[in-house]
Design an enzyme around this catalytic site. Structure first.
Site, mmCIF file in Angstrom:
data_model
loop_
_atom_site.group_PDB
_atom_site.id
_atom_site.type_symbol
_atom_site.label_atom_id
_atom_site.label_comp_id
_atom_site.label_asym_id
_atom_site.label_seq_id
_atom_site.Cartn_x
_atom_site.Cartn_y
_atom_site.Cartn_z
ATOM 1 C CG HIS A 147 28.028 79.682 75.910
ATOM 2 N ND1 HIS A 147 29.268 79.884 76.458
ATOM 3 C CD2 HIS A 147 27.329 80.813 76.159
ATOM 4 C CE1 HIS A 147 29.320 81.074 77.044
ATOM 5 N NE2 HIS A 147 28.140 81.659 76.865
ATOM 6 C CD GLU B 288 30.802 76.657 76.117
ATOM 7 O OE1 GLU B 288 30.797 76.810 74.879
ATOM 8 O OE2 GLU B 288 30.797 77.612 76.915
ATOM 9 C CB CYS C 206 30.346 83.845 74.994
ATOM 10 S SG CYS C 206 29.088 84.825 75.831
#
Lengths: 197, 275
Positions: free
Chosen positions: A178, A180, A76
């Site tokens: 992202h 994650e 990001c």
């Protein structure tokens, strides 16, 4: 051991949890020796480009990051800071990638809002980071600024215009989305990064 | 393998035709869990869950079944017990790999810092932001507007206008919803979670008019909430209501609608969803 660079931007905890879920140990640190000694480094970030660069410079982390020889993954804001320049706060960034970071132009379509928040597709992969990932998979993304397409682009997303969903140069990799928070697809991308030798 | 087959299997439309109708941002489906003292409240009807009260187990199940995001609304009354919320946020963040928002009783930068540090992706604020609008400015400059969701409870009055309600819908204000939403976005709210009190619990569909009014006049995403009873209601709130995301609780908890089936229905009806 994976080092997650700790700085004032965003929720680094999520990245550590995501690594935990794929069985990878990590430390969150801003200690230079610990970062230099790690096998892999993740450079995350949500926040403002200018404030983040200032923070990195004050701690000489900017010089450290560009000098790293082991695999690095920017996430990001991390991707944007690895570019040459960002329109956000008119900020000179790390310059690992030559790409420019710009604010999304206003869309003619009312449903294309800024920031882009949610799940969008990635396509046209040119990296082992995307091994095993089908074309057009969805990933979670939140941002108002984007890196333009360029020589380092290894994946593309369309939002208002096509932009770099991911960049790569030598040992430096970066994703705008992202991983994650991107479900199983994101987990696979993190695994692929961890498996880079 | 013949060349023909290789070509076919490389074609993205081959593996999952539902998923591949062009590219672009998908509409989001968001289940909402009410939390009290670290446990889910309201009936939950999932056989596959050993402990129906554990929000983390339910969160994992929703995440595996195609939820795009989750919202946890804490209705714990006392401050001491709110500590259990932080512990819960930690467990959720450790166990699920999609974004989640935490809301309920948040009134300060410190509250938010604690939740974000422990792994929440966003927080939602409601009454506290209305009473102290500078909170939105503080939160967005401290943490970025991407993690600040403004929740508005709204009710259409006899005059045909939608008004803001506070304290979980118990307190009426004289402020019109569109006006407050616009002000909040200028102050730094990154998303609006709009709950229509007229529709909530009715299962007669979302409030399409106020959702469309907000969505078309605001530069940030609008999450519609209240009234979902059928798959068609979701289609309507995206098509007519122009919502960017739709939130529901009981119809998911009671398995009246399964998220994956809902997303397939939406996809067939030409609404972009993540499948």
């Amino acid at each position: 051991m994976v080092a997650i660079i700790k700085y004032n931007a965003g929720n680094v905890q999520s990245v550590q949890y995501a690594l935990q879920r794929i069985g990878v140990d990590s430390i969150v640190t801003d200690d230079k020796a610990a970062i230099e000694g790690a096998d892999k480094i993740i450079f995350p970030g949500v926040g403002h480009a200018y404030a983040a660069m200032q923070y990195l410079r004050e701690r000489q982390l900017d010089q450290l990051i560009v000098s790293l020889k082991q695999p690095v993954l920017g996430i990001c804001l991390g991707l944007q800071l690895m570019c040459k320049h960002s329109e956000e706060g008119n900020t000179d960034c790390l310059g690992i990638f030559d790409e420019q970071v710009k604010l999304f132009p206003t869309s003619s379509s009312a449903d294309q809002k800024i920031p882009q928040i949610g799940w969008n597709n990635i396509y046209d992969y040119h990296s082992i980071l995307f091994s095993g990932i089908s074309e057009n998979e969805f990933v979670y993304t939140v941002h108002s600024y984007y890196a333009a397409l360029g020589a380092a682009t290894i994946a593309t997303t369309d939002y208002i215009l096509p932009y770099s969903a991911a960049l790569e140069k030598d040992n430096f990799h970066a994703v705008q989305f992202h991983p994650e928070k991107s479900g199983k697809v994101g987990e696979q991308i993190l695994k692929n990064f961890i498996n880079i030798s | 393998m013949s060349l023909e087959i290789i070509k076919e299997s490389n074609d993205p439309s081959f593996s999952n035709p539902l998923n591949r109708s062009g590219r672009g941002l998908a509409k989001r489906i968001i289940p909402c869990l009410d939390i009290k003292d670290g446990r889910t409240v309201k009936g939950i009807n999932f056989e596959s869950i050993r402990d129906a009260g554990d929000p983390v187990e339910l969160a994992i199940l929703y995440s595996d079944n195609g939820a795009d995001e989750l919202v946890f609304l804490d209705i714990t009354a006392t401050i001491e017990k709110r500590k259990t919320l932080v512990e819960l946020v930690k467990r959720i963040a450790a166990n699920i790999n999609i974004p989640f928002t935490v809301g309920g009783g948040i009134s300060s930068v410190e509250d938010v810092a604690l939740l974000l540090q422990n792994g929440a992706d966003k927080v939602s604020v409601n009454t506290a932001a209305f009473k102290n609008p500078s909170l939105l400015k503080q939160l967005s400059s401290e943490f970025g507007s991407q993690c600040v969701v403004l929740a508005i409870d709204t009710k259409k009055e006899a005059d045909g206008e939608w008004y803001v309600y506070l304290n979980g819908g118990r307190t009426k204000t004289d402020t019109k919803t569109v006006q407050w939403a616009k002000e909040a976005v200028e102050l730094g709210a990154g998303e609006i979670l709009l709950t229509s009190m007229n529709n909530d619990g009715t299962k007669n569909g979302f409030a399409l008019d106020i959702t469309a009014a907000l969505s078309s006049s605001l530069p940030v995403p609008v999450i519609a909430s209240g009234g979902a009873g059928s798959m068609e209601h979701f289609k309507d709130v995206f098509d007519t209501g122009k919502a960017d995301a739709a939130l529901a609780a009981s119809i998911f908890h009671y398995k009246e609608i399964e998220i994956l089936a809902l997303k397939k229905y939406l996809s067939v009806n030409k609404i972009r969803v993540r499948l």
